[in-house]
Design a protein around this motif. Structure first.
Motif, mmCIF file in Angstrom:
data_model
loop_
_atom_site.group_PDB
_atom_site.id
_atom_site.type_symbol
_atom_site.label_atom_id
_atom_site.label_comp_id
_atom_site.label_asym_id
_atom_site.label_seq_id
_atom_site.Cartn_x
_atom_site.Cartn_y
_atom_site.Cartn_z
ATOM 1 N N GLU A 112 -31.038 34.338 10.785
ATOM 2 C CA GLU A 112 -32.478 34.060 10.726
ATOM 3 C C GLU A 112 -33.157 34.907 9.662
ATOM 4 O O GLU A 112 -34.063 34.449 8.969
ATOM 5 C CB GLU A 112 -33.100 34.325 12.095
ATOM 6 C CG GLU A 112 -34.611 34.162 12.126
ATOM 7 C CD GLU A 112 -35.207 34.577 13.467
ATOM 8 O OE1 GLU A 112 -36.440 34.556 13.590
ATOM 9 O OE2 GLU A 112 -34.428 34.938 14.379
ATOM 10 N N HIS A 113 -32.695 36.144 9.498
ATOM 11 C CA HIS A 113 -33.302 37.050 8.530
ATOM 12 C C HIS A 113 -32.724 36.863 7.124
ATOM 13 O O HIS A 113 -33.417 37.114 6.133
ATOM 14 C CB HIS A 113 -33.096 38.498 8.971
ATOM 15 C CG HIS A 113 -33.738 38.801 10.286
ATOM 16 N ND1 HIS A 113 -35.078 39.106 10.414
ATOM 17 C CD2 HIS A 113 -33.228 38.826 11.554
ATOM 18 C CE1 HIS A 113 -35.369 39.311 11.694
ATOM 19 N NE2 HIS A 113 -34.267 39.153 12.396
ATOM 20 N N LEU A 114 -31.476 36.426 7.041
ATOM 21 C CA LEU A 114 -30.809 36.343 5.746
ATOM 22 C C LEU A 114 -31.079 35.032 5.011
ATOM 23 O O LEU A 114 -30.936 34.980 3.788
ATOM 24 C CB LEU A 114 -29.288 36.518 5.922
ATOM 25 C CG LEU A 114 -28.832 37.846 6.531
ATOM 26 C CD1 LEU A 114 -27.315 37.857 6.642
ATOM 27 C CD2 LEU A 114 -29.323 39.022 5.698
ATOM 28 N N ILE A 115 -31.463 33.986 5.732
ATOM 29 C CA ILE A 115 -31.580 32.668 5.102
ATOM 30 C C ILE A 115 -33.012 32.158 5.056
ATOM 31 O O ILE A 115 -33.251 31.025 4.632
ATOM 32 C CB ILE A 115 -30.685 31.626 5.806
ATOM 33 C CG1 ILE A 115 -31.190 31.326 7.223
ATOM 34 C CG2 ILE A 115 -29.235 32.102 5.845
ATOM 35 C CD1 ILE A 115 -30.405 30.229 7.928
ATOM 36 N N VAL A 116 -33.967 32.971 5.450
ATOM 37 C CA VAL A 116 -35.342 32.490 5.563
ATOM 38 C C VAL A 116 -35.902 32.027 4.222
ATOM 39 O O VAL A 116 -36.543 30.966 4.139
ATOM 40 C CB VAL A 116 -36.247 33.558 6.217
ATOM 41 C CG1 VAL A 116 -36.309 34.825 5.387
ATOM 42 C CG2 VAL A 116 -37.640 32.997 6.448
ATOM 43 N N VAL A 117 -35.671 32.776 3.149
ATOM 44 C CA VAL A 117 -36.216 32.391 1.844
ATOM 45 C C VAL A 117 -35.573 31.093 1.371
ATOM 46 O O VAL A 117 -36.259 30.174 0.893
ATOM 47 C CB VAL A 117 -36.007 33.511 0.812
ATOM 48 C CG1 VAL A 117 -36.415 33.038 -0.585
ATOM 49 C CG2 VAL A 117 -36.805 34.751 1.205
ATOM 50 N N ALA A 118 -34.250 30.987 1.506
ATOM 51 C CA ALA A 118 -33.558 29.766 1.094
ATOM 52 C C ALA A 118 -34.055 28.559 1.872
ATOM 53 O O ALA A 118 -34.245 27.471 1.317
ATOM 54 C CB ALA A 118 -32.052 29.933 1.276
ATOM 55 N N ASN A 119 -34.292 28.739 3.162
ATOM 56 C CA ASN A 119 -34.772 27.619 3.972
ATOM 57 C C ASN A 119 -36.196 27.228 3.595
ATOM 58 O O ASN A 119 -36.559 26.045 3.642
ATOM 59 C CB ASN A 119 -34.700 27.975 5.457
ATOM 60 C CG ASN A 119 -33.289 27.847 5.998
ATOM 61 O OD1 ASN A 119 -32.437 27.226 5.376
ATOM 62 N ND2 ASN A 119 -33.037 28.435 7.149
ATOM 63 N N LEU A 120 -37.006 28.192 3.213
ATOM 64 C CA LEU A 120 -38.349 27.869 2.738
ATOM 65 C C LEU A 120 -38.288 27.066 1.440
ATOM 66 O O LEU A 120 -39.085 26.146 1.223
ATOM 67 C CB LEU A 120 -39.165 29.146 2.537
ATOM 68 C CG LEU A 120 -39.636 29.848 3.812
ATOM 69 C CD1 LEU A 120 -40.254 31.202 3.474
ATOM 70 C CD2 LEU A 120 -40.641 28.979 4.569
ATOM 71 N N LEU A 121 -37.343 27.397 0.568
ATOM 72 C CA LEU A 121 -37.172 26.638 -0.670
ATOM 73 C C LEU A 121 -36.803 25.187 -0.372
ATOM 74 O O LEU A 121 -37.332 24.251 -0.979
ATOM 75 C CB LEU A 121 -36.094 27.286 -1.540
ATOM 76 C CG LEU A 121 -36.434 28.629 -2.183
ATOM 77 C CD1 LEU A 121 -35.199 29.209 -2.873
ATOM 78 C CD2 LEU A 121 -37.565 28.474 -3.186
ATOM 79 N N VAL A 122 -35.880 25.001 0.579
ATOM 80 C CA VAL A 122 -35.451 23.643 0.933
ATOM 81 C C VAL A 122 -36.590 22.856 1.562
ATOM 82 O O VAL A 122 -36.848 21.707 1.197
ATOM 83 C CB VAL A 122 -34.235 23.692 1.882
ATOM 84 C CG1 VAL A 122 -33.909 22.292 2.406
ATOM 85 C CG2 VAL A 122 -33.023 24.274 1.164
ATOM 86 N N SER A 123 -37.289 23.472 2.507
ATOM 87 C CA SER A 123 -38.345 22.747 3.212
ATOM 88 C C SER A 123 -39.499 22.389 2.289
ATOM 89 O O SER A 123 -40.051 21.283 2.349
ATOM 90 C CB SER A 123 -38.849 23.566 4.405
ATOM 91 O OG SER A 123 -39.393 24.805 3.982
ATOM 92 N N SER A 124 -39.856 23.302 1.384
ATOM 93 C CA SER A 124 -40.938 22.995 0.452
ATOM 94 C C SER A 124 -40.511 21.922 -0.548
ATOM 95 O O SER A 124 -41.313 21.079 -0.954
ATOM 96 C CB SER A 124 -41.401 24.257 -0.278
ATOM 97 O OG SER A 124 -40.350 24.815 -1.037
ATOM 98 N N ALA A 125 -39.234 21.943 -0.937
ATOM 99 C CA ALA A 125 -38.745 20.944 -1.879
ATOM 100 C C ALA A 125 -38.766 19.545 -1.277
ATOM 101 O O ALA A 125 -39.072 18.575 -1.970
ATOM 102 C CB ALA A 125 -37.328 21.292 -2.330
ATOM 103 N N LEU A 126 -38.459 19.431 -0.004
ATOM 104 C CA LEU A 126 -38.489 18.115 0.632
ATOM 105 C C LEU A 126 -39.872 17.494 0.526
ATOM 106 O O LEU A 126 -40.015 16.315 0.191
ATOM 107 C CB LEU A 126 -38.075 18.235 2.105
ATOM 108 C CG LEU A 126 -36.579 18.299 2.380
ATOM 109 C CD1 LEU A 126 -36.329 18.637 3.849
ATOM 110 C CD2 LEU A 126 -35.905 16.984 2.024
#
Length: 200
Positions: A112-126
């Motif tokens: 949860e702490h290590l992937i938060v930025v990457a997941n924000l990139l994916v969600s915003s890109a969608l």
């Protein structure tokens, strides 16, 4: 949380204990034969005007420090190994691969702490793709799915190998060694870079 993850995974524990970290001499890598990991990495960095080792080399005191330092150093190599290039969907395919492995191998609480930025990139890109680049929406779904599949089927986490000791290996041999296999769903996403900027 890193300490708990290390207790559960002897391979991860050794990786942190060894603190493997060596500088990358991109000029020297340019002398390697075409098709080797080191040469393809060097070419990709030169094409993008990027430099290696952009974080302080001494930043390895804690497990978190080492995680950030080493995974930043190997990120660009992971593009070559995974087959996902420097383009919008190539980044997301690699994100799906890495995040899948981090969740599976380190547990959801730490992930949860290590992937938060990457997941924000994916969600915003969608959202952005849906509004401005609709041709990229379905290819993005495919890249995420194929990245997740590659991450689950690899025999070694993509963030732990000593890539520097494989720089003179052909890329195909490195992929075989790590268990990176591409299914029929895999596609070279380099074309999406042009689509992205042409539509801007």
């Amino acid at each position: 949380m890193f300490a708990e993850a290390r207790k559960r995974d002897p391979e991860l524990d050794r990786w942190f204990e060894e603190r493997y970290l060596v500088p990358h001499d991109l000029d020297a890598l340019s002398d390697l034969p075409q098709g080797t990991l080191g040469r393809e990495y060097q070419k990709m960095m030169a094409e993008q005007g990027l430099q290696a080792d952009f974080l302080p080399f001494e930043s390895t005191a804690t497990d978190y420090d080492y995680w950030m330092r080493r995974t930043s150093q190997t990120h660009d190599i992971e593009h070559v190994v995974s087959g996902y290039r420097y383009d919008p969907l190539g980044e997301f395919g690699l994100i799906a691969l890495r995040n899948t492995q981090i969740i599976d191998r380190m547990g959801l609480e730490l992930a949860e702490h290590l992937i938060v930025v990457a997941n924000l990139l994916v969600s915003s890109a969608l959202g952005r793709f849906a509004c401005h680049y609709p041709k990229l929406v379905m290819p993005m779904y495919r890249a995420l799915g194929e990245g997740e599949r590659i991450g689950r089927t690899m025999t070694t986490p993509i963030y732990t190998p000593r890539y520097e000791e494989m720089f003179d290996w052909p890329v195909a041999k490195v992929r075989e060694h790590l268990g990176v296999t591409h299914s029929e769903a895999f596609e070279d996403t380099a074309w999406t870079l042009g689509e992205y900027f042409d539509a801007a």
